[in-house]
Design an enzyme around this catalytic site. Structure first.
Site, PDB file in Angstrom:
ATOM      1  N   HIS A   7       0.867  -1.180   0.000  1.00 11.09           N
ATOM      2  CA  HIS A   7       0.000   0.000   0.000  1.00 11.09           C
ATOM      3  C   HIS A   7       0.900   1.225   0.000  1.00 11.09           C
ATOM      4  CE1 HIS A   7      -3.552  -2.504   1.064  1.00 11.09           C
ATOM      5  NE2 HIS A   7      -2.620  -3.246   1.655  1.00 11.09           N
ATOM      6  N   HIS A  41      -8.068  -8.475  -0.949  1.00  9.19           N
ATOM      7  CA  HIS A  41      -7.667  -8.912   0.392  1.00  9.19           C
ATOM      8  C   HIS A  41      -8.765  -9.855   0.894  1.00  9.19           C
ATOM      9  CE1 HIS A  41      -4.887  -5.576   0.305  1.00  9.19           C
ATOM     10  NE2 HIS A  41      -4.566  -5.664   1.575  1.00  9.19           N
ATOM     11  N   GLU A  85      -7.421 -12.411   5.919  1.00  7.66           N
ATOM     12  CA  GLU A  85      -6.407 -11.819   6.817  1.00  7.66           C
ATOM     13  C   GLU A  85      -6.995 -11.928   8.228  1.00  7.66           C
ATOM     14  OE1 GLU A  85      -5.841  -7.557   6.396  1.00  7.66           O
ATOM     15  OE2 GLU A  85      -3.934  -7.572   7.472  1.00  7.66           O
ATOM     16  N   ASP A 130       3.287  -5.181   2.555  1.00  2.51           N
ATOM     17  CA  ASP A 130       2.015  -4.594   2.994  1.00  2.51           C
ATOM     18  C   ASP A 130       2.148  -3.091   3.269  1.00  2.51           C
ATOM     19  OD1 ASP A 130      -0.694  -4.825   3.370  1.00  2.51           O
ATOM     20  OD2 ASP A 130      -0.602  -5.873   5.286  1.00  2.51           O
ATOM     21  N   ASP A 131       2.505  -2.726   4.494  1.00  6.25           N
ATOM     22  CA  ASP A 131       2.665  -1.313   4.886  1.00  6.25           C
ATOM     23  C   ASP A 131       4.006  -1.174   5.608  1.00  6.25           C
ATOM     24  OD1 ASP A 131      -0.230  -0.198   4.376  1.00  6.25           O
ATOM     25  OD2 ASP A 131      -0.497  -2.112   5.395  1.00  6.25           O
TER      26      ASP A 131
HETATM   27  N1  HPA Z   1      -5.279  -4.933   5.329  1.00  2.00           N
HETATM   28  C1  HPA Z   1      -6.376  -4.313   4.882  1.00  2.00           C
HETATM   29  N2  HPA Z   1      -6.374  -3.069   4.446  1.00  2.00           N
HETATM   30  C2  HPA Z   1      -5.224  -2.402   4.434  1.00  2.00           C
HETATM   31  C3  HPA Z   1      -4.059  -2.979   4.873  1.00  2.00           C
HETATM   32  C4  HPA Z   1      -4.091  -4.316   5.345  1.00  2.00           C
HETATM   33  O1  HPA Z   1      -3.089  -4.915   5.772  1.00  2.00           O
HETATM   34  N3  HPA Z   1      -3.095  -2.042   4.733  1.00  2.00           N
HETATM   35  C5  HPA Z   1      -3.659  -0.946   4.203  1.00  2.00           C
HETATM   36  N4  HPA Z   1      -4.958  -1.153   4.017  1.00  2.00           N
HETATM   37 ZN    ZN Z   2      -2.709  -5.099   2.498  1.00  3.22          ZN
END
Ligand code: HPA
Ligand code: ZN
Length: 327
Positions: A12, A190, A193, A271-272
């Site tokens: 992201h 996604h 998770e 991811d971030d």
């Molecule tokens: N999961 C869902 N949405 C998100 C994530 C994540 O890890 N990072 C940024 N938006």
């Molecule tokens: Zn993500």
């Protein structure tokens, strides 16, 4: 730390804003931050779940105002990713999170696409953009976003689905994803998770997702694992994210070895990275060290990432050759 050449498929852009950059941009745009300094902000990166992270992630985006800000964020990521071995990047952007706070879509897209357009020349990283729809917003908002991006003519690889997962199943977005596919876009989502395996089924069957982002809860459903293995559906796994968001208790408890043993098509991603303690190379190194992964497994992970990418055939061939010659 450089690792084997990789394609990063789950990243992201807004999650690459480092604490120092957040302060620089806030100052530039005259935005008051509710943190005393970088140390104070960094001390808040102890998350209890996905929502606790998302709250800070969305708040910090308020520092992004101009096309130049978006370009700088994108270019800084590409530079850092390249240093860690990333050679191709398919990056997520959350336009709704910017438009809803009054930033023009043109400003957002102009900045990001300008930086992506010179990623190969500047950093040796080929790239593509995936517009992610916020699943905790309405399906109408997602459809408007897709229409607006298409009208702008932004070069786009595909669309994705992110933000708060539980309570927002993929089925909510059937029409948006059907339209994206009809427009010739790739689609990813996604799922699995924090959400249940049924969300992974829905992403595949109702949205036509070509990759599942995260997907680690698939392990709770043997039939689903069988399907994912049989169809070689790529799962873009993010180990350090899973630890920081407490999807798993510790890196040593991560199900990556089980996933590999079951024959799932796993890739490693960050991811971030500014929030979760590291970029792609840090994620690869963390699982290598936690599980003592051998060279063959590391090569499989790198190869999977290129195979699972939407890169042009000639680029894939070149990257696969790079991986082969590096091992
Ligand atoms: N999961 C869902 N949405 C998100 C994530 C994540 O890890 N990072 C940024 N938006
Ligand atoms: Zn993500």
């Amino acid at each position: 730390m450089t690792v084997l050449p990789h394609a990063e498929l789950h990243l992201h852009l807004e999650g690459t804003l480092e604490p120092e950059t957040i302060f620089t941009m806030a100052e530039r745009n005259r935005i008051d931050l509710p943190y005393a300094d970088v140390a104070d902000l960094s001390s808040r990166y102890d998350f209890s779940d996905l929502q606790s992270f998302l709250n800070l992630y969305y708040a910090n985006m308020a520092t992004l105002r101009t096309a130049a800000d978006f370009a700088e964020m994108t270019d800084s990521y590409l530079a850092r990713a390249a240093r860690g071995g990333v050679r191709h990047a398919e990056v997520f952007l959350d336009p709704q999170a910017h438009v809803t706070r009054g930033v023009a879509l043109e400003e957002v897209m102009d900045g990001v696409t300008t930086a992506l357009a010179c990623s190969l020349e500047r950093h040796g990283v080929s790239s593509g953009l995936i517009v992610a729809m916020l699943r905790d917003h309405s399906a109408e908002s997602a459809m408007q976003t897709l229409d607006a991006v298409l009208t702008l003519g932004t070069p786009l690889l595909g669309i994705g689905l992110d933000s708060a997962e539980v309570g927002h199943p993929p089925s909510k977005f059937v029409d948006v994803f059907a339209k994206a596919r009809a427009e010739g876009l790739h689609v990813v989502a996604h799922a699995g998770e924090e959400g249940p395996p049924s969300y992974v089924w829905e992403a595949l069957d109702l949205l036509g997702a070509e990759r599942i982002d995260h997907g680690i809860r698939c392990l709770e459903d043997d039939r689903l694992v069988h399907r994912l293995v049989a169809e070689r559906v790529p799962l873009t796994v993010c180990p350090l994210s899973n630890v920081r968001l407490r999807v798993v208790a510790d890196i040593a408890d991560h199900p990556l070895p089980t996933m590999l043993a079951k024959g799932l098509n796993v890739t490693i991603n960050s991811d971030d990275p500014a929030y979760f303690g590291g970029y792609l190379d840090d994620n690869v190194t963390a699982v290598r060290d936690a599980f003592g992964l051998d060279q063959a497994t590391l090569t499989t992970l790198a190869t999977n990432s290129v195979d699972a990418s939407f890169a042009e055939p000639s680029r894939r061939t070149a990257l696969l050759a790079e991986i082969a010659s590096a091992t």
